[in-house]
Design an enzyme around this catalytic site. Structure first.
Site, PDB file in Angstrom:
ATOM      1  N   ASN A   7       5.263  20.341  24.735  1.00 19.38           N
ATOM      2  CA  ASN A   7       6.723  20.263  24.845  1.00 19.38           C
ATOM      3  C   ASN A   7       7.059  18.861  25.331  1.00 19.38           C
ATOM      4  O   ASN A   7       6.822  18.540  26.494  1.00 19.38           O
ATOM      5  CB  ASN A   7       7.207  21.332  25.836  1.00 19.38           C
ATOM      6  CG  ASN A   7       8.686  21.191  26.148  1.00 19.38           C
ATOM      7  OD1 ASN A   7       9.405  20.438  25.485  1.00 19.38           O
ATOM      8  ND2 ASN A   7       9.142  21.914  27.166  1.00 19.38           N
ATOM      9  N   TRP A   8       7.606  18.051  24.439  1.00 25.79           N
ATOM     10  CA  TRP A   8       7.875  16.656  24.796  1.00 25.79           C
ATOM     11  C   TRP A   8       9.143  16.498  25.627  1.00 25.79           C
ATOM     12  O   TRP A   8       9.462  15.394  26.048  1.00 25.79           O
ATOM     13  CB  TRP A   8       7.952  15.805  23.519  1.00 25.79           C
ATOM     14  CG  TRP A   8       6.633  15.662  22.823  1.00 25.79           C
ATOM     15  CD1 TRP A   8       5.409  16.025  23.305  1.00 25.79           C
ATOM     16  CD2 TRP A   8       6.388  15.115  21.521  1.00 25.79           C
ATOM     17  NE1 TRP A   8       4.425  15.728  22.392  1.00 25.79           N
ATOM     18  CE2 TRP A   8       5.000  15.174  21.289  1.00 25.79           C
ATOM     19  CE3 TRP A   8       7.217  14.571  20.528  1.00 25.79           C
ATOM     20  CZ2 TRP A   8       4.425  14.706  20.092  1.00 25.79           C
ATOM     21  CZ3 TRP A   8       6.639  14.117  19.339  1.00 25.79           C
ATOM     22  CH2 TRP A   8       5.258  14.179  19.138  1.00 25.79           C
ATOM     23  N   LYS A   9       9.896  17.565  25.785  1.00 25.61           N
ATOM     24  CA  LYS A   9      11.160  17.495  26.548  1.00 25.61           C
ATOM     25  C   LYS A   9      11.982  16.318  26.008  1.00 25.61           C
ATOM     26  O   LYS A   9      11.985  16.083  24.816  1.00 25.61           O
ATOM     27  CB  LYS A   9      10.858  17.402  28.050  1.00 25.61           C
ATOM     28  CG  LYS A   9       9.900  18.534  28.485  1.00 25.61           C
ATOM     29  CD  LYS A   9       9.764  18.698  29.962  1.00 25.61           C
ATOM     30  CE  LYS A   9       8.840  19.880  30.252  1.00 25.61           C
ATOM     31  NZ  LYS A   9       8.700  20.153  31.670  1.00 25.61           N
ATOM     32  N   HIS A  93      13.386  28.169  28.245  1.00 26.38           N
ATOM     33  CA  HIS A  93      12.563  27.278  29.072  1.00 26.38           C
ATOM     34  C   HIS A  93      13.206  27.149  30.455  1.00 26.38           C
ATOM     35  O   HIS A  93      14.424  27.184  30.588  1.00 26.38           O
ATOM     36  CB  HIS A  93      12.448  25.905  28.406  1.00 26.38           C
ATOM     37  CG  HIS A  93      11.470  25.027  29.119  1.00 26.38           C
ATOM     38  ND1 HIS A  93      11.824  24.278  30.217  1.00 26.38           N
ATOM     39  CD2 HIS A  93      10.143  24.823  28.925  1.00 26.38           C
ATOM     40  CE1 HIS A  93      10.748  23.649  30.665  1.00 26.38           C
ATOM     41  NE2 HIS A  93       9.721  23.956  29.898  1.00 26.38           N
ATOM     42  N   GLU A  95      13.851  24.747  32.298  1.00 22.02           N
ATOM     43  CA  GLU A  95      14.895  23.718  32.442  1.00 22.02           C
ATOM     44  C   GLU A  95      16.202  24.173  31.805  1.00 22.02           C
ATOM     45  O   GLU A  95      17.288  23.826  32.274  1.00 22.02           O
ATOM     46  CB  GLU A  95      14.391  22.388  31.855  1.00 22.02           C
ATOM     47  CG  GLU A  95      13.372  21.754  32.795  1.00 22.02           C
ATOM     48  CD  GLU A  95      12.183  21.113  32.113  1.00 22.02           C
ATOM     49  OE1 GLU A  95      12.298  20.698  30.940  1.00 22.02           O
ATOM     50  OE2 GLU A  95      11.114  21.042  32.753  1.00 22.02           O
ATOM     51  N   GLU A 163       5.606  30.172  32.727  1.00 21.07           N
ATOM     52  CA  GLU A 163       5.683  28.853  33.346  1.00 21.07           C
ATOM     53  C   GLU A 163       6.344  28.989  34.720  1.00 21.07           C
ATOM     54  O   GLU A 163       7.577  28.994  34.821  1.00 21.07           O
ATOM     55  CB  GLU A 163       6.511  27.904  32.476  1.00 21.07           C
ATOM     56  CG  GLU A 163       5.933  27.675  31.099  1.00 21.07           C
ATOM     57  CD  GLU A 163       6.436  26.380  30.478  1.00 21.07           C
ATOM     58  OE1 GLU A 163       5.599  25.550  30.127  1.00 21.07           O
ATOM     59  OE2 GLU A 163       7.660  26.195  30.384  1.00 21.07           O
ATOM     60  N   GLY A 169       5.967  20.054  36.281  1.00 16.33           N
ATOM     61  CA  GLY A 169       6.200  18.654  36.608  1.00 16.33           C
ATOM     62  C   GLY A 169       5.913  18.301  38.053  1.00 16.33           C
ATOM     63  O   GLY A 169       6.304  17.237  38.523  1.00 16.33           O
ATOM     64  N   GLY A 230       3.629  19.977  29.187  1.00 19.17           N
ATOM     65  CA  GLY A 230       4.741  19.026  29.220  1.00 19.17           C
ATOM     66  C   GLY A 230       4.220  17.606  29.266  1.00 19.17           C
ATOM     67  O   GLY A 230       3.766  17.049  28.271  1.00 19.17           O
ATOM     68  N   GLY A 231       4.243  17.015  30.458  1.00 20.58           N
ATOM     69  CA  GLY A 231       3.922  15.592  30.638  1.00 20.58           C
ATOM     70  C   GLY A 231       2.627  15.159  29.968  1.00 20.58           C
ATOM     71  O   GLY A 231       2.584  14.087  29.334  1.00 20.58           O
TER      72      GLY A 231
HETATM   73  P1  13P Z   1       4.550  19.929  32.821  1.00 25.66           P
HETATM   74  O1  13P Z   1       3.251  20.121  32.056  1.00 25.66           O
HETATM   75  O2  13P Z   1       5.035  18.512  32.757  1.00 25.66           O
HETATM   76  O3  13P Z   1       4.456  20.482  34.207  1.00 25.66           O
HETATM   77  O4  13P Z   1       5.662  20.800  32.046  1.00 25.66           O
HETATM   78  C1  13P Z   1       5.386  22.120  31.734  1.00 25.66           C
HETATM   79  C2  13P Z   1       6.452  22.621  30.838  1.00 25.66           C
HETATM   80  O5  13P Z   1       7.592  22.814  31.249  1.00 25.66           O
HETATM   81  C3  13P Z   1       6.123  22.838  29.420  1.00 25.66           C
HETATM   82  O6  13P Z   1       7.132  23.510  28.749  1.00 25.66           O
END
Ligand code: 13P
Length: 247
Positions: A7-9, A93, A95, A163, A169, A230-231
């Site tokens: 997930n590149w956000k 998600h 966020e 999650e 993050g 994510g990251g």
């Molecule tokens: P991180 O791997 O950056 O903690 O993010 C997880 C995430 O929200 C994937 O959808």
């Protein structure tokens, strides 16, 4: 077979996203695993239509709106995301829930919209730190799952991602026991709703500070069928290492 999803956000505009594809070198990876990236909407079509994308790297949209079209400035409908090349849709998600105030009812509508557009929904669930401290993990994640279950059951296929909000993050990850317990609860609810055999076919992914160094261990936990990263998915080399960690 594991599912490894990135997930590149809100990272990687079209040029950077296509650059990722060039550097990812999927050709030499073992083909057994299912690989998905979720670029930001602005980069979705560039990634999906790029001749640098190996067909084994599937593409999803990070968020959709439940109406198909209309006066909804700034939103992307499920049919439009499908048209742009998405096959999967993240729904709920953390966020979206905690930064943008999405409710369980919103996620239900989005799951239904994804299914109508033939997108495979990836329902994200997870508790906050306060909810964990109050001993409410199972209550919260099952409530989030239950709210979407009607829509999910109509899908030909769907995925669930656990999650924990406090692990996203932050560099904190769930312990194997925490992950196994949450995933076991989710699997149990799916089994009640759709039968044991069908529930066993639903991939349940873990997400929250997954990195090359912890991916193999997390994927060894009971009922963890893959990871949502994510990251560490932004850099092709580290995303590749996570795929390698799946064995
Ligand atoms: P991180 O791997 O950056 O903690 O993010 C997880 C995430 O929200 C994937 O959808």
């Amino acid at each position: 077979m594991a599912v490894i999803a990135g997930n590149w956000k809100m990272h990687h505009g079209p040029a950077a996203a296509v650059g990722f594809l060039s550097d990812f070198e999927i050709g030499s990876l073992p083909s057994a695993h299912e690989l998905i990236v979720f670029p930001p909407t602005a980069s979705l079509h560039a990634v999906a239509s790029s001749d640098r994308r190996d067909a084994r790297l599937q593409v999803g949209v990070q968020n959709i709106y439940w109406e198909a079209a209309g006066a909804f400035t700034g939103e992307t409908s499920a049919p439009m995301a499908a048209d742009a090349g998405a096959s999967f849709a993240l729904v709920g998600h953390s966020e979206r829930r905690h930064v943008f105030g999405e409710t369980d009812e919103d996620t239900r509508r989005k799951v239904e919209a994804a299914v109508r557009a033939n997108l495979v929904p990836v329902l994200c669930v997870g508790e906050t730190l306060d909810e964990r401290r109050a001993g409410r993990v199972e209550q919260v994640i099952l409530r989030q799952l239950d709210a979407a279950l009607g829509g999910l059951r109509a899908a030909k296929r769907f995925l669930v991602a656990y999650e924990p909000v406090w692990a996203i993050g932050t560099g904190e990850t769930a312990t194997l026991a925490d992950a196994a317990s949450a995933h076991g609860s989710l699997r149990g609810r799916l089994a009640e709703a759709m039968g044991v055999a069908s529930s066993a076919t639903v991939p349940i992914l873990y997400g929250g500070s997954v990195k090359p160094a912890n991916a193999a261990e997390l994927m060894s936990a009971a009922d963890v069928d893959g990871v949502l990263v994510g990251g560490a998915s932004l850099d092709p080399a580290s995303f590749r290492e996570i795929v390698d960690a799946a064995g």
